[in-house]
Scaffold this active site. Structure first.
Site, PDB file in Angstrom:
ATOM      1  N   CYS A   1       0.812  -1.232   0.000  1.00  0.00           N
ATOM      2  CA  CYS A   1       0.000   0.000   0.000  1.00  0.00           C
ATOM      3  C   CYS A   1       0.838   1.273   0.000  1.00  0.00           C
ATOM      4  O   CYS A   1       0.300   2.350  -0.239  1.00  0.00           O
ATOM      5  CB  CYS A   1      -0.934   0.016   1.199  1.00  0.00           C
TER       6      CYS A   1
HETATM    7  N1  COA Z   1     -20.441  -8.740   8.209  1.00  0.00           N
HETATM    8  C1  COA Z   1     -20.943  -8.817   9.461  1.00  0.00           C
HETATM    9  N2  COA Z   1     -20.179  -9.021  10.542  1.00  0.00           N
HETATM   10  C2  COA Z   1     -18.852  -9.172  10.346  1.00  0.00           C
HETATM   11  C3  COA Z   1     -18.282  -9.103   9.083  1.00  0.00           C
HETATM   12  C4  COA Z   1     -19.121  -8.881   7.981  1.00  0.00           C
HETATM   13  N3  COA Z   1     -18.649  -8.795   6.733  1.00  0.00           N
HETATM   14  N4  COA Z   1     -16.955  -9.267   9.193  1.00  0.00           N
HETATM   15  C5  COA Z   1     -16.683  -9.441  10.494  1.00  0.00           C
HETATM   16  N5  COA Z   1     -17.840  -9.391  11.214  1.00  0.00           N
HETATM   17  C6  COA Z   1     -18.002  -9.547  12.665  1.00  0.00           C
HETATM   18  C7  COA Z   1     -16.873 -10.365  13.262  1.00  0.00           C
HETATM   19  O1  COA Z   1     -17.147 -11.730  13.185  1.00  0.00           O
HETATM   20  C8  COA Z   1     -16.837  -9.850  14.683  1.00  0.00           C
HETATM   21  O2  COA Z   1     -17.842 -10.494  15.412  1.00  0.00           O
HETATM   22  P1  COA Z   1     -17.598 -10.927  16.969  1.00  0.00           P
HETATM   23  O3  COA Z   1     -17.349  -9.614  17.683  1.00  0.00           O
HETATM   24  O4  COA Z   1     -18.863 -11.614  17.325  1.00  0.00           O
HETATM   25  O5  COA Z   1     -16.382 -11.795  16.929  1.00  0.00           O
HETATM   26  C9  COA Z   1     -17.223  -8.396  14.561  1.00  0.00           C
HETATM   27  O6  COA Z   1     -17.901  -8.270  13.296  1.00  0.00           O
HETATM   28  C10 COA Z   1     -16.005  -7.473  14.571  1.00  0.00           C
HETATM   29  O7  COA Z   1     -15.044  -7.945  13.631  1.00  0.00           O
HETATM   30  P2  COA Z   1     -13.606  -7.276  13.439  1.00  0.00           P
HETATM   31  O8  COA Z   1     -12.883  -7.964  12.337  1.00  0.00           O
HETATM   32  O9  COA Z   1     -12.929  -7.197  14.762  1.00  0.00           O
HETATM   33  O10 COA Z   1     -14.069  -5.838  12.934  1.00  0.00           O
HETATM   34  P3  COA Z   1     -13.315  -4.460  12.986  1.00  0.00           P
HETATM   35  O11 COA Z   1     -14.147  -3.496  13.706  1.00  0.00           O
HETATM   36  O12 COA Z   1     -11.889  -4.594  13.390  1.00  0.00           O
HETATM   37  O13 COA Z   1     -13.338  -4.033  11.431  1.00  0.00           O
HETATM   38  C11 COA Z   1     -11.804  -3.936   9.552  1.00  0.00           C
HETATM   39  C12 COA Z   1     -12.684  -4.819  10.457  1.00  0.00           C
HETATM   40  C13 COA Z   1     -11.031  -4.844   8.627  1.00  0.00           C
HETATM   41  C14 COA Z   1     -12.717  -3.019   8.737  1.00  0.00           C
HETATM   42  C15 COA Z   1     -10.861  -3.074  10.426  1.00  0.00           C
HETATM   43  O14 COA Z   1     -10.219  -3.877  11.377  1.00  0.00           O
HETATM   44  C16 COA Z   1      -9.790  -2.361   9.616  1.00  0.00           C
HETATM   45  O15 COA Z   1     -10.076  -1.597   8.718  1.00  0.00           O
HETATM   46  N6  COA Z   1      -8.499  -2.545   9.975  1.00  0.00           N
HETATM   47  C17 COA Z   1      -7.381  -1.942   9.307  1.00  0.00           C
HETATM   48  C18 COA Z   1      -7.204  -2.640   8.014  1.00  0.00           C
HETATM   49  C19 COA Z   1      -6.095  -2.073   7.170  1.00  0.00           C
HETATM   50  O16 COA Z   1      -5.758  -0.928   7.198  1.00  0.00           O
HETATM   51  N7  COA Z   1      -5.532  -2.954   6.397  1.00  0.00           N
HETATM   52  C20 COA Z   1      -4.578  -2.616   5.450  1.00  0.00           C
HETATM   53  C21 COA Z   1      -4.972  -3.329   4.243  1.00  0.00           C
HETATM   54  S1  COA Z   1      -3.900  -2.975   2.941  1.00  0.00           S
END
Ligand code: COA
Length: 373
Positions: free
Chosen positions: A156
């Site tokens: 990225c």
């Molecule tokens: N739909 C519904 N629920 C979902 C889901 C979806 N698509 N994906 C995950 N969940 C659920 C999970 O199972 C979890 O449930 P639980 O609390 O019962 O275990 C809950 O939602 C939270 O999941 P989590 O993965 O911890 O969500 P988050 O708030 O961390 O958001 C991201 C996820 C990926 C959006 C976030 O972590 C993020 O943006 N991180 C940085 C990513 C980044 O910059 N990456 C670089 C890539 S190049």
């Protein structure tokens, strides 16, 4: 030594859009299908059932509303779940080169240049369509550019690392006019069957022209300084590579052959790393954050950008001070901060300062401090 400036930017946006609702319908149909096919194993407890995804979660967790892709038919087909891109013959332009040509032509038009004026092409992206010859050399030929060309990959952060490399070469005189191009086919390395990340990415290509100040037409951005940093982490990883077929245990469809991340950890670890990086960069240049008119940040997650903006500016960012484009484009890897810059920089006045910053796998972070002239 010559003063490098950014004199043009261009964005190629694919014509096909996938909204969160469309994406979730396809994912849920895939999950239902998978659960039906594995009903016995799920009942026996040897296979985990797949849960449904939700548009509300996607928007709340990331700020993403839709994404552009090169092919939505494959991505939205529950029996396929990946883009279907025609294999190009060796004597026709590759997919990345084709996207790059569009973005580069727009960037060169803005700078009042043609491909023949360019003597350095850097293709900086998270993934390359092939190992060699370099995609950049193909783009160089399509543009009718001279000089030399090479590919680089810092995930990225590829665009800002590319801008640093090009600016340094223009400054030193080893190149006169550079184009840094970022064709990001993120749909090709995203695992669309994984609910935790299936909504994250989109496709796009950006291009940035960097030349000597004395050559540039008015309305450019002086590159005051650049700063890049890396620190190893496995929290964003893709194990696909040319040794894949050489492994005795290798199966073509292993989960780690696509994008993998530990999103929560990335969020927690990268936010402070980036804020500190930007503050240290500004301090080294004798610039205070209240002198910054705009921040063009990497576009992965809205809350992440809100945190970084607050930390860097020491207050709530005002509307337009830190523009996001991820609601429309999703995460487009290295291209995200450049899309934000290309679409939200025209109104800056002479003397205004701004900072482009990208971050991601590696970990990596790159920042470019610029001044409107
Ligand atoms: N739909 C519904 N629920 C979902 C889901 C979806 N698509 N994906 C995950 N969940 C659920 C999970 O199972 C979890 O449930 P639980 O609390 O019962 O275990 C809950 O939602 C939270 O999941 P989590 O993965 O911890 O969500 P988050 O708030 O961390 O958001 C991201 C996820 C990926 C959006 C976030 O972590 C993020 O943006 N991180 C940085 C990513 C980044 O910059 N990456 C670089 C890539 S190049």
């Amino acid at each position: 030594m010559y003063q490098p400036v950014i004199s043009g930017t261009g964005v190629f946006t694919p014509s096909q859009v996938i909204t969160n609702d469309e994406l979730v319908v396809a994912f849920n149909a895939y999950a239902d299908r998978y659960n039906a096919e594995h009903a016995d194993e799920i009942a026996a407890g040897t296979v985990m059932a797949k849960d449904h995804s939700s548009s509300e979660f996607i928007f709340k967790a990331s700020g993403i509303e839709q994404r552009y892709v090169l092919d939505k038919s494959g991505v939205l087909d529950p029996a396929v779940m990946h883009p279907l891109l025609r294999q190009r013959d060796d004597d026709e332009p590759g997919v990345m080169a084709e996207m790059a040509l569009d973005a580069c032509t727009k960037a060169l038009d803005m700078a009042g240049l043609t491909g023949a004026d360019v003597d350095l092409v850097i293709c900086a992206a998270s993934n390359m369509e092939r190992a060699y010859p370099a995609i950049a050399v193909e783009i160089q030929q399509l543009l009718g550019a001279g000089g030399f060309a090479f590919d680089m990959n810092v995930a990225c952060s590829s665009a800002t690392f590319g801008i640093q490399a090009a600016s340094d070469m223009v400054r030193a005189g080893s190149a006169r006019r550079a184009i840094v191009v970022n064709p990001e086919i993120c749909s090709g390395h995203l695992e669309w069957r994984d609910r935790d990340c299936h909504f994250i990415f989109g496709d796009v290509c950006t291009a940035t022209v960097i030349e000597r100040e004395e050559d540039a037409k008015d309305g450019y951005f002086k590159v005051l300084s650049t700063r890049c940093a890396t620190q190893f982490s496995n929290n964003i990883r893709n194990n696909n590579g040319f040794l894949r077929r050489s492994r005795p245990d290798g199966t073509a469809d292993r989960r780690d052959m696509q994008f993998m991340q530990n999103g929560r950890k990335v969020f927690k670890e990268v936010v402070p790393m980036v804020s500190e990086h930007i503050l240290a960069h500004l301090e080294a240049e004798g610039v205070t954050s209240d002198q910054l008119r705009r921040l063009w940040l990497h576009q992965a997650n809205k809350s992440m950008n809100d945190f970084i903006g607050r930390k860097v500016l020491g207050r709530e960012p005002e509307a337009g001070e830190q523009p996001n484009i991820l609601q429309d484009y999703a995460n487009t890897s290295s291209a995200g901060s450049i899309i934000a810059f290309a679409k939200h920089s025209d109104d800056l006045k002479s003397g205004d300062l701004g900072l482009i910053c990208s971050f991601g796998a590696g970990y990596s972070v790159g920042s470019v401090l610029i001044k409107r002239v």
